[in-house]
Design an enzyme around this catalytic site. Structure first.
Site, PDB file in Angstrom:
ATOM      1  N   HIS A  36      52.791 -55.605  57.634  1.00 19.97           N
ATOM      2  CA  HIS A  36      52.406 -56.525  56.481  1.00 19.97           C
ATOM      3  C   HIS A  36      50.821 -56.951  56.782  1.00 19.97           C
ATOM      4  CE1 HIS A  36      56.691 -58.646  56.705  1.00 19.97           C
ATOM      5  NE2 HIS A  36      56.740 -57.046  56.289  1.00 19.97           N
TER       6      HIS A  36
ATOM      7  N   ASP B 132      55.815 -52.520  52.802  1.00 12.56           N
ATOM      8  CA  ASP B 132      55.990 -51.712  54.045  1.00 12.56           C
ATOM      9  C   ASP B 132      55.413 -50.294  54.098  1.00 12.56           C
ATOM     10  OD1 ASP B 132      56.967 -54.068  55.154  1.00 12.56           O
ATOM     11  OD2 ASP B 132      58.998 -53.311  54.961  1.00 12.56           O
TER      12      ASP B 132
ATOM     13  N   HIS C  60      59.127 -55.073  48.239  1.00  8.83           N
ATOM     14  CA  HIS C  60      58.779 -55.341  49.706  1.00  8.83           C
ATOM     15  C   HIS C  60      58.700 -54.018  50.368  1.00  8.83           C
ATOM     16  CE1 HIS C  60      58.010 -57.516  53.421  1.00  8.83           C
ATOM     17  NE2 HIS C  60      59.030 -56.290  54.045  1.00  8.83           N
TER      18      HIS C  60
ATOM     19  N   HIS D 154      60.728 -47.833  57.818  1.00  9.30           N
ATOM     20  CA  HIS D 154      59.789 -47.584  58.836  1.00  9.30           C
ATOM     21  C   HIS D 154      59.771 -46.215  59.501  1.00  9.30           C
ATOM     22  CE1 HIS D 154      58.185 -51.589  58.210  1.00  9.30           C
ATOM     23  NE2 HIS D 154      59.601 -52.066  58.533  1.00  9.30           N
TER      24      HIS D 154
ATOM     25  N   HIS E 234      16.506  -8.387  48.655  1.00  7.41           N
ATOM     26  CA  HIS E 234      17.603  -8.509  49.158  1.00  7.41           C
ATOM     27  C   HIS E 234      18.920  -8.182  48.431  1.00  7.41           C
ATOM     28  CE1 HIS E 234      21.148 -10.428  51.562  1.00  7.41           C
ATOM     29  NE2 HIS E 234      20.191 -10.075  52.767  1.00  7.41           N
TER      30      HIS E 234
END
Length: 463
Positions: free
Chosen positions: A79, A266, A262, A289, A366
């Site tokens: 949080h 998370d 929510h 989680h 070159h």
């Protein structure tokens, strides 16, 4: 999304009980320098150890994300980190005099309010975005969890939750603009099902939980006398259930889909453990989680592989230094002024642009008829880019000459032709000591590596 890094203008504190430990703690957000990132500090422990907010430091995922380093643990960090990401604050030291940030009301809004009160301060360093370059997938058949990160030049998240519950139907939530985090996501509270409460207490969790900092969803019939038992668990004189909404103590939801929002909160907090702001489209079905951290680890692994670290050049953006400003720093002049723009610069890295044209004098001799930019001049352009980084690391660059004194591991991967735009990125690989510094350099054309080298430079004071 912000281009420059930010910290807070002053320190600010919040105090409260930790959700799982039940320990009252004060958390203080402290301004930090550019490229500091997010770090927690346990000021209550001997030596006041630092814990980096890094996915490699995750040690526990029991109903929250716990990190540990240097013998110190910090519980339930998500949080707090979500509030910082949601306000696009990059560099903060988070001091804690206990093992866990306060749960407050179960959301991030109190942290957001405190950080807004502290104010923000723009720093002289660009945000080190990681743009997810390819499809990244995580799936757990046991939990029916599936998550993907898709390439996108922005940060957007969509979450779906489905608990097979008669109380909560399938819910979706999206955040398509990170600046809307405060208004749309930050106030959404954590939640728990009634049938989980007893088990969580037996696991020595949610010691600080009650109906003021978590939504308790009543997903089964409550037996006679059980409410008295629940009131004891939650340290409340009385709890009740309104069968019309299925929420303990008749708590009103902030949004009909507050649970999905929510979970999105998370997810933002857990993905902050990648260690860099990211640009991606995140799609998550039934996240948690463990899944969030698993996806974060996959993305961090991608960062370590080097994919997605190629600097992006937008010619419409104003450069950090234009050709005239480069001339004020470097003594090189035609035909050896090899860099046209500096488009990114911070304390540890620099990105320069070289536009290759057929008018370069070296093309006359070159490989006539087959013009190829000499490798030694690619290296010179890379060294000049690194010279800008070295000179800007001292307060008085006008008083020094930057010299290239060492080259190692030099490789040329493909030819560079007229019409190519070479993007050079140089990064310090060690701190400067006595005017000597080591750097790694890479050059890219159209996203493809064309040259690379490790370099040693020396700053010599002008006489």
């Amino acid at each position: 999304m912000n281009e420059k890094q930010q910290t807070i203008a002053k320190s600010v504190s919040v105090t409260g009980v930790g959700l799982h430990t039940g320990v009252v703690a004060t958390m203080t957000f402290v301004p930090a320098p550019a490229n500091h990132g997010y770090k927690f500090q346990r000021v209550d422990l001997p030596g006041q150890p630092i814990v980096d907010a890094d996915v490699d430091n995750v040690v526990d995922l029991s109903r929250g994300t716990t990190i540990e380093q240097n013998g110190a643990r910090v519980h339930t960090v998500e949080h707090t980190l979500a509030a910082l990401v949601g306000l696009q604050i990059d560099n903060v030291l988070i001091q804690l005099d206990g093992p866990e940030p306060p749960i407050m009301d179960g959301s991030s809004i109190k942290f957001v309010d405190a950080l807004i009160d502290a104010g923000t301060e723009e720093q002289n360093a660009y945000r080190n975005y990681f743009e997810v370059p390819e499809y990244v997938h995580y799936k757990n058949p046991d939990t029916s969890t599936e998550m993907v990160a898709l390439p996108l030049s922005d940060y957007r998240l969509t979450v779906m939750v489905d608990y097979n519950s008669t109380v909560i139907s399938s819910q979706h939530a999206s955040l398509n603009d990170i600046t809307l985090f405060k208004d749309d996501i930050a106030s959404c509270r954590t939640f728990v099902f009634l049938h989980e409460l007893e088990a969580l207490y037996k696991q020595n969790l949610i010691k600080g939980g009650d109906v003021t900092n978590a939504i308790v969803i009543v997903d089964r019939e409550v037996k006679d006398g059980e409410l008295d038992h629940l009131s004891q668990l939650l340290n409340k004189p009385k709890v009740s259930v309104d069968k019309s909404n299925g929420i303990l103590n008749n708590v009103e939801l902030h949004y009909p889909n507050e649970m999905a929002r929510h979970k999105l909160l998370d997810l933002i907090g857990d993905l902050a453990l990648i260690g860099r702001p990211i640009k991606a489209q995140i799609l998550a079905a039934r996240p948690g989680h463990a899944a969030n951290v698993a996806l974060a680890k996959k993305i961090k692994k991608l960062i370590k592989s080097g994919k997605g670290n190629i600097p992006q050049y937008d010619p419409n953006k104003a450069p950090v230094f234009d050709i005239n400003q480069i001339g004020e720093l470097l003594a090189h002049r035609y035909p050896f002024q090899m860099i046209d723009k500096i488009i990114a610069l911070d304390e540890n890295s620099v990105v320069g642009v070289k536009n290759v044209t057929i008018n370069e004098e070296y093309f006359v001799g070159h490989f006539p008829g087959n013009p190829v930019m000499p490798g030694v001049l690619q290296l010179e352009a890379m060294a000049q880019t690194g010279g800008i980084l070295v000179l800007t690391s001292v307060p008085d660059p006008d008083n020094y000459w930057p010299y290239l004194i060492g080259i190692d591991a030099c490789r040329f991967r493909r030819n560079v032709f007229p019409g190519d735009t070479v993007i050079f990125k140089c990064e310090f690989t060690s701190p400067m000591k006595r005017g000597i510094v080591k750097m790694s350099g890479r050059g890219y054309v159209a996203g493809q590596l064309v040259c690379e080298a490790d370099m040693i430079a020396s700053l010599v004071k002008k006489k």
